[in-house]
Write an enzyme that holds these catalytic residues in place. Structure first.
Site, PDB file in Angstrom:
ATOM      1  N   HIS A   1       0.567  -1.678  -0.011  1.00 39.91           N
ATOM      2  CA  HIS A   1      -0.247  -0.242   0.116  1.00 39.91           C
ATOM      3  C   HIS A   1       0.915   0.974  -0.054  1.00 39.91           C
ATOM      4  O   HIS A   1       1.623   1.414   0.737  1.00 39.91           O
ATOM      5  CB  HIS A   1      -0.792  -0.097   0.931  1.00 39.91           C
ATOM      6  CG  HIS A   1      -1.402  -1.230   0.870  1.00 39.91           C
ATOM      7  ND1 HIS A   1      -2.923  -1.083  -0.125  1.00 39.91           N
ATOM      8  CD2 HIS A   1      -2.487  -2.110   2.441  1.00 39.91           C
ATOM      9  CE1 HIS A   1      -4.044  -1.854   0.982  1.00 39.91           C
ATOM     10  NE2 HIS A   1      -3.317  -2.857   1.892  1.00 39.91           N
TER      11      HIS A   1
ATOM     12  N   CYS B   1      -0.155   2.924  -4.341  1.00 36.75           N
ATOM     13  CA  CYS B   1      -0.596   4.202  -4.546  1.00 36.75           C
ATOM     14  C   CYS B   1      -0.111   5.304  -4.050  1.00 36.75           C
ATOM     15  O   CYS B   1       0.604   5.070  -3.580  1.00 36.75           O
ATOM     16  CB  CYS B   1      -2.133   4.011  -4.099  1.00 36.75           C
ATOM     17  SG  CYS B   1      -4.221   3.050  -4.562  1.00 36.75           S
TER      18      CYS B   1
END
Length: 308
Positions: free
Chosen positions: A146, A188
């Site tokens: 992430h 991301c």
């Protein structure tokens, strides 16, 4: 942020859910996109004619004639502590396995490390940066996790990507000075969606020496960062196929890795992700979204992985 899971594969994959490498929006669930590009839409590469032959000047080529190509460290973070509020990154093991085989085939000595905390990630790369790379042509690191803009998640929280990459600066890792340091980051970089746009268009110098002790280069030189998406945006991943970026990266290196220059290869990765993938959701706000990877290069020469 948590990367969105998505897919562009046929209808038989329809049972898979989609996700992103970002903080989860628990009010939404994503469905896989079932459209399959036609052969014409896939932009098959035309045969390269003589007039497109690339002229390679030895002065501007990285020297790859070392005993080893180099190390490749893959950090694959799938499970996260509850305090992070990050979801399990289903599909990342597929990415890690495909990238392991891909970079092995290029000639790298690859190590995969799963579910690392921030301190563990830093310690692993610090140890690698302090090794003797004199017999290696380059170094590669792949981060699967992430993320948010400028940050990557360990299993226990986020840390600046710069904390990891700076361990290989020229003033810190002396045996990689003048050699390529490659970072591939699947994560991301924000929470925006790329809406896409419809289009009607179709598809010298002085000789350098290694022997001059007064020769100086910037400490940030010879780095390349290949991000799965541009700043501010989500990055998509499918639990059954892996992330869009890793799929395209492996396909491009498999086809072009031993023949094309690194920027040519990564430009093809950009094309594959941009043209061959698209999201769909029952909620129209999250349907038909796109993604474009981002290449940030401080390389000072051209890089070919084939060794003479």
């Amino acid at each position: 942020m948590e990367e969105k899971e998505e897919d562009f594969h046929p209808v038989q994959d329809a049972g898979q859910q989609d996700d992103v490498d970002a903080k989860p929006d628990r009010s939404l669930r994503f469905l896989p996109f079932s459209k399959k590009k036609t052969k014409d839409e896939q932009g098959q590469d035309p045969e390269i004619s003589d007039r497109h032959t690339r002229i390679i000047a030895p002065t501007f080529l990285y020297n790859m004639n070392f005993k080893k190509l180099g190390k490749c460290i893959i950090i694959n973070n799938k499970n996260f502590d509850d305090v992070t509020e990050m979801n399990v990154r289903n599909g990342t093991d597929i990415d890690a396995g495909n990238l392991l085989r891909c970079f092995n085939s290029l000639g790298f000595n690859v190590a995969v490390l799963n579910d690392q905390t921030c301190n563990q990630m830093k310690n692993i790369l610090q140890d690698v940066s302090q090794e003797n790379h004199s017999n290696n042509a380059c170094f590669a690191c792949i981060l699967l996790s992430h993320g948010d803009e400028g940050k990557i998640y360990g299993t226990d929280g986020a840390m600046p990507i710069k904390t990891l990459t700076s361990l290989f600066r020229g003033d810190v890792c002396k045996t990689l000075v003048g050699k390529p340091k490659l970072f591939f980051i699947q994560a991301c970089r924000g929470s925006e969606f790329d809406q896409g746009v419809q289009t009607d268009s179709g598809s010298t110098g002085e000789v350098e020496t290694d022997a001059n002790p007064r020769y100086k280069i910037p400490v940030e030189a010879d780095f390349l960062y290949a991000y799965s998406t541009v700043p501010g945006y989500y990055s998509w991943r499918n639990p059954g196929k892996g992330s869009w970026f890793a799929q395209a990266l492996c396909n491009a290196f498999k086809e072009y890795g031993k023949d094309f220059e690194i920027m040519q290869i990564l430009t093809r990765v950009n094309y594959m992700v941009a043209m061959h993938f698209e999201s769909w959701s029952e909620d129209p706000r999250f349907s038909e979204k796109k993604q474009i990877p981002c290449i940030v290069s401080m390389l000072t020469k051209e890089l070919y992985f084939k060794q003479k």
